[in-house]
Design an enzyme around this catalytic site. Structure first.
Site, PDB file in Angstrom:
ATOM      1  N   GLY A  99      42.519  42.990  46.620  1.00 49.37           N
ATOM      2  CA  GLY A  99      43.964  42.847  46.433  1.00 49.37           C
ATOM      3  C   GLY A  99      44.585  44.064  45.765  1.00 49.37           C
ATOM      4  N   GLU A 102      45.276  46.336  48.441  1.00 50.38           N
ATOM      5  CA  GLU A 102      46.392  45.779  49.227  1.00 50.38           C
ATOM      6  C   GLU A 102      47.728  46.088  48.542  1.00 50.38           C
ATOM      7  OE1 GLU A 102      44.501  41.921  49.513  1.00 50.38           O
ATOM      8  OE2 GLU A 102      44.398  42.098  51.697  1.00 50.38           O
ATOM      9  N   GLU A 122      35.780  42.213  49.648  1.00 52.75           N
ATOM     10  CA  GLU A 122      35.907  40.761  49.863  1.00 52.75           C
ATOM     11  C   GLU A 122      34.730  40.184  50.635  1.00 52.75           C
ATOM     12  OE1 GLU A 122      38.377  42.870  49.944  1.00 52.75           O
ATOM     13  OE2 GLU A 122      40.267  41.959  49.313  1.00 52.75           O
TER      14      GLU A 122
HETATM   15  C1  3H9 Z   1      40.582  39.661  46.734  1.00 48.89           C
HETATM   16  O1  3H9 Z   1      41.101  40.595  46.213  1.00 48.89           O
HETATM   17  C2  3H9 Z   1      41.213  38.816  47.804  1.00 48.89           C
HETATM   18  C3  3H9 Z   1      42.463  39.410  48.368  1.00 48.89           C
HETATM   19  O2  3H9 Z   1      42.162  40.297  49.414  1.00 48.89           O
HETATM   20  C4  3H9 Z   1      43.339  38.384  48.969  1.00 48.89           C
HETATM   21  C5  3H9 Z   1      43.791  37.280  48.102  1.00 48.89           C
HETATM   22  C6  3H9 Z   1      44.863  36.469  48.730  1.00 48.89           C
HETATM   23  N1  3H9 Z   1      38.191  38.296  39.285  1.00 48.89           N
HETATM   24  O3  3H9 Z   1      31.384  43.420  37.124  1.00 48.89           O
HETATM   25  P1  3H9 Z   1      31.677  43.595  35.678  1.00 48.89           P
HETATM   26  C7  3H9 Z   1      34.973  39.906  35.639  1.00 48.89           C
HETATM   27  S1  3H9 Z   1      39.040  39.134  46.280  1.00 48.89           S
HETATM   28  C8  3H9 Z   1      37.835  37.691  38.142  1.00 48.89           C
HETATM   29  O4  3H9 Z   1      30.647  43.218  34.692  1.00 48.89           O
HETATM   30  P2  3H9 Z   1      31.798  46.441  36.026  1.00 48.89           P
HETATM   31  C9  3H9 Z   1      33.467  39.746  35.665  1.00 48.89           C
HETATM   32  O5  3H9 Z   1      33.104  38.422  35.996  1.00 48.89           O
HETATM   33  C10 3H9 Z   1      38.555  40.227  44.981  1.00 48.89           C
HETATM   34  N2  3H9 Z   1      36.949  38.237  37.275  1.00 48.89           N
HETATM   35  O6  3H9 Z   1      32.216  45.061  35.358  1.00 48.89           O
HETATM   36  C11 3H9 Z   1      33.102  40.127  34.250  1.00 48.89           C
HETATM   37  O7  3H9 Z   1      33.393  39.014  33.432  1.00 48.89           O
HETATM   38  P3  3H9 Z   1      32.413  38.654  32.199  1.00 48.89           P
HETATM   39  C12 3H9 Z   1      38.145  41.542  45.503  1.00 48.89           C
HETATM   40  C13 3H9 Z   1      36.429  39.417  37.605  1.00 48.89           C
HETATM   41  O8  3H9 Z   1      32.545  47.464  35.302  1.00 48.89           O
HETATM   42  C14 3H9 Z   1      34.107  41.220  33.909  1.00 48.89           C
HETATM   43  O9  3H9 Z   1      35.201  41.037  34.824  1.00 48.89           O
HETATM   44  N3  3H9 Z   1      37.574  42.311  44.432  1.00 48.89           N
HETATM   45  C15 3H9 Z   1      36.752  40.086  38.772  1.00 48.89           C
HETATM   46  O10 3H9 Z   1      30.324  46.529  36.144  1.00 48.89           O
HETATM   47  C16 3H9 Z   1      33.545  42.625  34.079  1.00 48.89           C
HETATM   48  O11 3H9 Z   1      33.008  42.731  35.388  1.00 48.89           O
HETATM   49  C17 3H9 Z   1      36.268  42.232  44.105  1.00 48.89           C
HETATM   50  O12 3H9 Z   1      35.503  41.548  44.738  1.00 48.89           O
HETATM   51  C18 3H9 Z   1      37.688  39.476  39.648  1.00 48.89           C
HETATM   52  N4  3H9 Z   1      38.083  40.061  40.785  1.00 48.89           N
HETATM   53  O13 3H9 Z   1      32.354  46.360  37.531  1.00 48.89           O
HETATM   54  C19 3H9 Z   1      35.830  43.058  42.931  1.00 48.89           C
HETATM   55  N5  3H9 Z   1      36.056  41.246  38.832  1.00 48.89           N
HETATM   56  O14 3H9 Z   1      32.413  39.881  31.336  1.00 48.89           O
HETATM   57  C20 3H9 Z   1      34.835  42.311  42.115  1.00 48.89           C
HETATM   58  C21 3H9 Z   1      35.324  41.302  37.710  1.00 48.89           C
HETATM   59  O15 3H9 Z   1      33.069  37.451  31.609  1.00 48.89           O
HETATM   60  N6  3H9 Z   1      34.485  43.020  40.913  1.00 48.89           N
HETATM   61  N7  3H9 Z   1      35.531  40.202  36.967  1.00 48.89           N
HETATM   62  O16 3H9 Z   1      31.077  38.375  32.814  1.00 48.89           O
HETATM   63  C22 3H9 Z   1      33.593  44.031  40.915  1.00 48.89           C
HETATM   64  O17 3H9 Z   1      33.056  44.433  41.933  1.00 48.89           O
HETATM   65  C23 3H9 Z   1      33.243  44.626  39.587  1.00 48.89           C
HETATM   66  O18 3H9 Z   1      33.570  43.677  38.600  1.00 48.89           O
HETATM   67  C24 3H9 Z   1      33.979  45.944  39.263  1.00 48.89           C
HETATM   68  C25 3H9 Z   1      33.728  46.322  37.772  1.00 48.89           C
HETATM   69  C26 3H9 Z   1      33.468  47.035  40.194  1.00 48.89           C
HETATM   70  C27 3H9 Z   1      35.461  45.785  39.451  1.00 48.89           C
END
Ligand code: 3H9
Length: 721
Positions: A99, A102, A122
């Site tokens: 997002g 986006e 995603e």
């Molecule tokens: C989307 O966008 C759908 C849209 O297209 C359409 C919608 C209509 N949400 O990984 P880390 C938390 S789908 C909630 O350890 P890093 C994670 O659980 C989304 N929480 O850090 C952790 O919490 P905790 C598309 C999230 O530096 C903390 O943040 N995006 C989210 O190693 C730290 O995370 C993705 O799929 C989230 N989106 O890596 C990206 N992301 O400390 C998913 C993270 O309590 N995220 N958290 O355990 C990642 O790939 C990695 O977190 C990122 C940072 C690379 C961003």
């Protein structure tokens, strides 16, 4: 969660939702309010959307999925941005993911720091970019690039994104002032062509061939996943739909299908489960919150065999100096050669630079003198599985190493308490169980004994993170959590063959379920002689000699089928025959062997076993439910703290299909009551197999009136402990 400030004629909307600036409800509301306000304020001539802290926006808030959605929906926020009368610039640092990208593609201009990364991950959580990402990306870049990026989930560096046309500008530093400069340049310029809905999709020749090639690549990479296919269908719709709106509608339809799918739930669970492993707690109450890790600047590794050398590679790649100790100079040289060859392989795969290779090798000190470990901060012992040898080594290390040194064993089964008893520092002794090959497998099973301190645990958990691994903390017990649950699955597979299946039939069911290899093919790969030696030792300890007629060991059912294969020299892939024969493609392809079928039939005849037909459903239930029952016992014993830890062991240690979440999650989806009832039926049918003794914790959970969703179920499970 969106700070608003005006500098000169430019309004900055700064997303402030740490740690990753996910697009939670309040962020979406804040963006709309900020846009409205800046469009109303006369002094404002352009708007910049930027992220506070270490990143731009990492995507939708995944925690909100599955809950009632509160408006505004992300697409509506995006449309608000695009419709803005004043130009909107996305200023990207850190990540613009999902997002987040986006939002950038709804903005009229995109500028990023050179170090930033963009992407649509995603697909990895079982969905697709559902706020017009699949329709907008092919309007700024080519269709093949859009398909590859969206179906792989790959993060793309800012310079590459500039090359692809996704970004308008990449800068080295001072993002805010660069955004201001760009803003002053574009004030007053027409926005029609900057609104991507008005742009045609980049022309593509032979769409069907492009789609087929992308599909072939995605299905090879993500076997059994449905999201990559829908991602590609959505991008294809950008080309084939009558107009932008029709493409967006098709994207929404595909997005809703995926959101409702079990795979999305499982993959999102797996995402959080991996991160939940960092939240550990010891029975003493010490936890990740209360304990600080010690700094680890140097590591010693004892044993230069496959395991020790593999561990050394992992530590070196993390930039830490390694002192590698081996008794014998010849073995030591062989270990060093292996380390070099693995690192050279990384250079060939472009995962390491030639300079990186040189640096790693300069950090390696290979020695036959154990005294060289005197000053290291942490030692990982990786010699073969002999308790007496390990105790001897730990006794020596205890005297030799400085008082603060943490002593770890890479044992895969031995009691950490016994090993620690050879030292005067049991609080500084722990297990660090790596999986083979250590430089590929991301799982690290860290094991605490009864005296292991919170500081020691905090240190090895932190070291695991530094090594780029996912560390799961478990208590010491026979074979620990990963192998303990896996053994139950493997044993049932052998019983199934004894009762009527053939190895290839069981393996087929398991690979159809999504396992990367069947259990018999895995056995052949690791070598059947290893299990045979362990079984012989166990039998000896019980005062028994194993024969082909042995049906029970320690009161439990025993199958000597594998022993028969070993006796016939069929010890696995290394000799070209085991449960399968290996003749084709340089001995890499497993082919069912009529000789094995005959051995099985003779075995059953000799023991008077009447063979029967076994359904694929029974194969699934017997193998996985055995592991699940044992998983609940691990929770009951307290050696595993939460179901997520067990699932992560299976996902990262054994390649359990991620879209099934892990065996414990799978059980929650089947329904705990139905899993429990089946286990009771197996217990009645097989009273002489201790594994089918139903676990009390599972019984209690299965009797809860409603089987709750996993998160609540997990909480309920852990709160019972
Ligand atoms: C989307 O966008 C759908 C849209 O297209 C359409 C919608 C209509 N949400 O990984 P880390 C938390 S789908 C909630 O350890 P890093 C994670 O659980 C989304 N929480 O850090 C952790 O919490 P905790 C598309 C999230 O530096 C903390 O943040 N995006 C989210 O190693 C730290 O995370 C993705 O799929 C989230 N989106 O890596 C990206 N992301 O400390 C998913 C993270 O309590 N995220 N958290 O355990 C990642 O790939 C990695 O977190 C990122 C940072 C690379 C961003």
């Amino acid at each position: 969660m969106v700070d608003y400030k005006v500098v000169g004629s430019i309004a900055f909307l700064e997303v402030n939702n740490p740690p990753v600036n996910a697009l939670s409800h309040s962020v979406r509301v804040g963006l709309v309010e900020g846009l409205d306000r800046s469009n109303k304020e006369k002094a404002v001539k352009a708007i910049v959307i930027i992220g506070k802290g270490s990143t731009f926006i990492s995507g939708a808030d995944i925690k909100e999925f599955g809950k009632p959605m509160r408006g505004p929906w992300l697409t509506a926020v995006g449309e608000h941005i695009e419709a803005s009368e004043k130009p909107v610039i996305a200023g990207i640092h850190g990540n613009a993911l999902g997002g987040g990208l986006e939002i950038a593609l709804f903005s009229h201009y995109r500028i990023a720091l050179k170090s930033a990364r963009v992407g649509f991950p995603e697909v990895l959580i079982g969905i697709l970019p559902g706020a017009a990402g699949t329709q907008r990306l092919p309007r700024v870049t080519t269709v093949p690039v859009a398909m590859e990026m969206i179906a792989s989930g790959r993060h793309v560096s800012a310079p590459d994104a500039l090359k692809y046309g996704i970004l308008d500008r990449v800068v080295d530093k001072d993002l805010s002032s660069e955004c201001m400069k760009l803003a002053y340049n574009i004030i007053g310029k027409p926005l029609h062509d900057r609104r991507l809905r008005n742009r045609p999709v980049t022309p593509v020749e032979n769409l069907n061939a492009v789609y087929d090639a992308a599909l072939a690549q995605a299905t090879r990479r993500f076997k059994g996943f449905i999201a990559p296919v829908k991602c590609l269908q959505a991008v294809k719709a950008a080309v084939t739909a009558d107009n932008y709106e029709a493409g967006v509608n098709e994207e929404s339809r595909l997005f809703a299908d995926l959101m409702r799918s079990g795979q999305a739930r499982a993959l999102q669970y797996a995402f959080f489960a991996e991160r939940a492993t960092a939240r550990w707690q010891l029975p003493t109450g010490e936890s990740y919150r209360t304990c600080k890790p010690l700094p680890i600047k140097t590591v010693g590794v004892i044993g230069a065999g496959t395991m020790g050398s593999g561990i050394a590679v992992t530590v070196l790649r993390a930039g830490l100096p390694v002192t590698l100790v081996e008794q014998d100079r010849k073995f030591l040289d062989r270990g060093v050669a292996m380390i070099k060859s693995v690192l050279e392989g990384s250079v060939r795969l472009k995962k390491l630079s030639p300079q990186g290779l040189q640096k790693c090798m300069s950090l390696l000190k290979a020695t036959v003198n154990m005294d060289d470990l005197r000053d290291v901060d942490l030692v990982i012992e990786a010699v073969f599985e002999s308790l007496s040898l390990k105790k001897q080594i730990f006794g020596r290390l205890d005297k030799l190493c400085k008082a603060e040194t943490i002593l770890c064993s890479n044992t895969s089964s031995l009691d950490i308490n016994m090993i620690a008893s050879a030292t005067d520092r049991p609080d500084r002794v722990a297990g660090m169980h790596f999986f083979v090959p250590a430089y590929v497998m991301r799982l690290l099973e860290n094991v605490y004994g009864k005296a292991t301190s919170g500081t020691t645990v905090a240190t090895i958990m932190q070291l695991g993170k530094k090594l780029g691994m996912v560390s799961v903390l478990v208590g010491t017990c026979n074979s620990f959590v990963a192998n303990r649950t896996m053994q139950k699955y493997g044993t049932q597979a052998t019983f199934l063959v004894e009762e009527g299946s053939l190895p290839q039939e069981v393996d087929q069911v398991l690979t159809d379920f999504g396992m990367p290899m069947g259990t018999f093919a895995v056995g052949d790969l690791s070598g059947l002689d290893i299990g045979w030696n362990i079984r012989r030792e166990i039998a000896q300890a019980q005062g028994m000699t194993l024969t082909f007629a042995t049906r029970f060991m320690g009161g439990d059912r025993y199958s000597s089928l594998s022993d028969r294969l070993v006796q016939k020299g069929r010890i696995g892939r290394k000799v070209g025959k085991g449960w399968y024969k290996y003749e084709k493609s340089g001995g890499k392809v497993a082919t069912p062997d009529p000789e094995v079928t005959q051995i099985i039939l003779d075995h059953c005849k000799e023991l008077g076993i009447e063979r029967r037909s076994i359904s694929p459903q029974e194969v699934i239930e017997r193998t996985f439910y055995a592991a699940i029952n044992e998983g609940f016992r691990c929770l009951e014993d307290g050696v595993a703290a939460k179901p997520e830890d067990i699932d992560v062991c299976w996902l990262l240690g054994f390649g359990f299909p991620r879209y099934q979440g892990g065996p414990m999650f799978y059980a929650s989806q089947v329904g705990l009551r139905s899993v429990y009832d089946k286990i009771c039926q197996f217990h009645e049918r097989y009273p002489n197999q201790s594994i089918w003794m139903p676990c009390e914790l599972l019984r209690r959970l299965s009797r809860l009136e409603v089987t709750p969703p996993m998160s609540e179920w997990t909480m309920k499970t852990t709160s019972k402990l």
